[in-house]
Design an enzyme around this catalytic site. Sequence first.
Site, mmCIF file in Angstrom:
data_model
loop_
_atom_site.group_PDB
_atom_site.id
_atom_site.type_symbol
_atom_site.label_atom_id
_atom_site.label_comp_id
_atom_site.label_asym_id
_atom_site.label_seq_id
_atom_site.Cartn_x
_atom_site.Cartn_y
_atom_site.Cartn_z
ATOM 1 N N GLY A 1 9.405 30.080 -6.696
ATOM 2 C CA GLY A 1 10.774 30.471 -6.376
ATOM 3 C C GLY A 1 11.532 29.363 -5.663
ATOM 4 C CD GLU B 1 31.340 38.892 -0.181
ATOM 5 O OE1 GLU B 1 31.606 38.369 0.897
ATOM 6 O OE2 GLU B 1 30.408 38.508 -0.912
ATOM 7 C CB ALA C 1 21.260 33.283 2.613
ATOM 8 C CD GLN C 2 21.179 31.971 8.456
ATOM 9 O OE1 GLN C 2 20.225 31.727 9.192
ATOM 10 N NE2 GLN C 2 21.871 31.013 7.876
ATOM 11 C CG ASP D 1 15.958 38.747 -0.895
ATOM 12 O OD1 ASP D 1 16.250 38.462 0.289
ATOM 13 O OD2 ASP D 1 16.811 38.895 -1.791
#
Lengths: 434, 434
Positions: free
Chosen positions: A15, A174, A322-323, A305
């Site tokens: 990944g 969004e 992401a963080q 994730d």
Amino acid sequence: MNIPESSLPRIVIIGAGFAGIALAKKLRNKCAQVVLIDKHNYHNFQPLMYQVATGGLEAGSIAYPVRKIIHDYKDYYFRLARVSNIDTKSKTVSADIGELTYDYLVIATGSKTNFFGNTEIARNSMQMKTISQSLNIRSLILENFEQAVLTKDTQERNFLMNFSLVGGGPTGVELAGALAEMKKAILQKDYPDLDISQMQINLIQSGDRILNTMSEKSSVNAEKFLQQLGVNILKNVRVTGYDGRTITTNSTLCIESATVIWTAGVMGALPDGFEEHAIDVRSKRLRVNEFGQVNGHTHVFAMGDIAQMESAEYPSGHPQMAQPAIQMGNHLAENLERLMAGTQMKPFGYFDKGSMATIGRNKAVVDLPKLHFHGFFAWFVWMFVHLFSLIGFRNKIMVFLNWMYNYIWFDREGRLIVRPFKKKVFVSFTSDEV
Amino acid sequence: MNIPESSLPRIVIIGAGFAGIALAKKLRNKCAQVVLIDKHNYHNFQPLMYQVATGGLEAGSIAYPVRKIIHDYKDYYFRLARVSNIDTKSKTVSADIGELTYDYLVIATGSKTNFFGNTEIARNSMQMKTISQSLNIRSLILENFEQAVLTKDTQERNFLMNFSLVGGGPTGVELAGALAEMKKAILQKDYPDLDISQMQINLIQSGDRILNTMSEKSSVNAEKFLQQLGVNILKNVRVTGYDGRTITTNSTLCIESATVIWTAGVMGALPDGFEEHAIDVRSKRLRVNEFGQVNGHTHVFAMGDIAQMESAEYPSGHPQMAQPAIQMGNHLAENLERLMAGTQMKPFGYFDKGSMATIGRNKAVVDLPKLHFHGFFAWFVWMFVHLFSLIGFRNKIMVFLNWMYNYIWFDREGRLIVRPFKKKVFVSFTSDEV
């Protein structure tokens, strides 16, 4: 996979998302051979994917070639492959291009869309976890409008101009905002023969507030912004089915909608081969200890994730964003070094920098650990943080200039149907690449 | 097609290429209803397509939404459709989305790749007439390299790293140059485990010089530039077959090549329905008189690549390039006005501004009517002219900045396999859209 033998231990990372790239960068020159495997030859910046889907950015501006990141690292290899199985007994990774043994294995395969077993919805609705899927959404939006101009039947037109987003998380919010701006700025001009005021954008949320991982204040403000943009927010409504025409829900509400984008959940993109005790059944994530080691394994790690690191503060693991992925990647590099050196590994601690979502022009909400704010300044912060986080100088420039252009001209020139979606929908059932 | 009735005569233009867009722009506010039909919703800038194929530019930078061009023109309609048949008796255009009658019809459907009836070559080789095809070439180049790293078999590696361009016209020459630069600047760095010096780029030309529509001086200079870049130029060699592995020729020469890009000829992209006397059998172009009227018709016109306007100077029609197309489009707008006003039409005269081709960094050849030059200045002129000709401010900026970036950093970041080609090659036989 034709990886040369090395005197150094071999670390295989599966990944090249936020976690995988963070780890790969930190492992540079660390007395190990590193093999990075991904099914794409690029890293992509997931947080801006909704702008690719709505024509604001080109796909190439949010993707970065993996080989370019690692090309001058010593004893590093990239392989474009789909991993199917892990055999932890023989320490072997199986993929479509062959097998590979490892000394240390890191699973960073991320997450995929979770339809919670509803195959009808899975077959008929769109998802947005890959660049290909984002481009499919872009094509479908435009194809629906091209189709709407062909009919005099008002009901059919309204059906084609109805867009429903299932899931009130950041992606749904969004996308809803971007679609609403597209409606006003683009579609109204491009389709003068249609009554664009009939275009409906529905944001369907099963709970009683949108952005429910953020502060209540941010939820309220995001909702206000979306309403200003004309988005219909349906709360406490659970979608139970979609046959390609009609959305059914747990209430009497039905919606005729040509486009349903499902952002209501994700689950771990889990390769085969792990024992039951290593997997969280519900989330399909790998259960890892505080060092990132998969339950029952010392040489197999998971991060991002796909990893579920349960703690007092995060009883069901960290948020799939992401963080945490980046921080886990950076942390695991140090732990792998310690493990290879025979010293004690250190437990991972997540530093929550906050979260944010943008709704549209001058409209965003930001939650910092001790401060929540919204509006123009929040929107500015959102842009700055996202621009800064993109990999690559060229990508930063391209995204920045496109944003400037789109802001000044109220435009999105990426409204191109380069690969029609409707015509070859039959293929999309067999491959997520189409 | 759901076009409203109008009191004005209806002009239907098929094709939004250089000719179609030039005409559509000039017809603005000219007492006619205009319907523009294209199978794509964008106009694309064909001369830079080879840079999309080689990862130097993103597709969105050379494409422009047709609806944006015409959205504020009165009584103008765009339809995304594939035209299948023209019935000149009933004045009807048939397409996949329905039928439409016209008062005046303009065929500007351009040209497509001509394999001269060799179905084996057509099935196994790549072409580059659409953006989709360019993106397929980009994917295939990279997929071949990803495959080459997997094998230890030198012959197989060399086969995968062998690229053959059939046809020594501008497209073949520009692709060869771009591939050679990709080899040096990108592939060598990205694939440290391969011996990139084994990568071969063959430019195969059936005649005795490349760029044979340009001056002899330019041919010689282009050839010199290509040789400097390490391209193998094979002249007086005619490709007779390609089975996906081996290229056979009219000589004893055989080449094992995983990638064959066919740029050796085009033919008119002719809709059905025209009588034999209107068609040039060999070129599949529509024979038109000096006003652009198709042989035997007063209300049907053709322009651009599909039109064959025979004259003393151009006995087999104008060259199939952007310039004649744009000039014909502009000219036909005036003639249509004259025809509608009942005045005499004027014959078309082509003003040859010259031609040019770029081979690579600081390397181009330019033929002006009275001056031939090459090298850095020619390259600069080439860039300036192409940048200036692109439609749209954003596209100009994006292309300019990408060129700057690529020039300074010797880079091409578009090396992304967003839609793998090899995996779904089976679909490409049924559609040119894949």
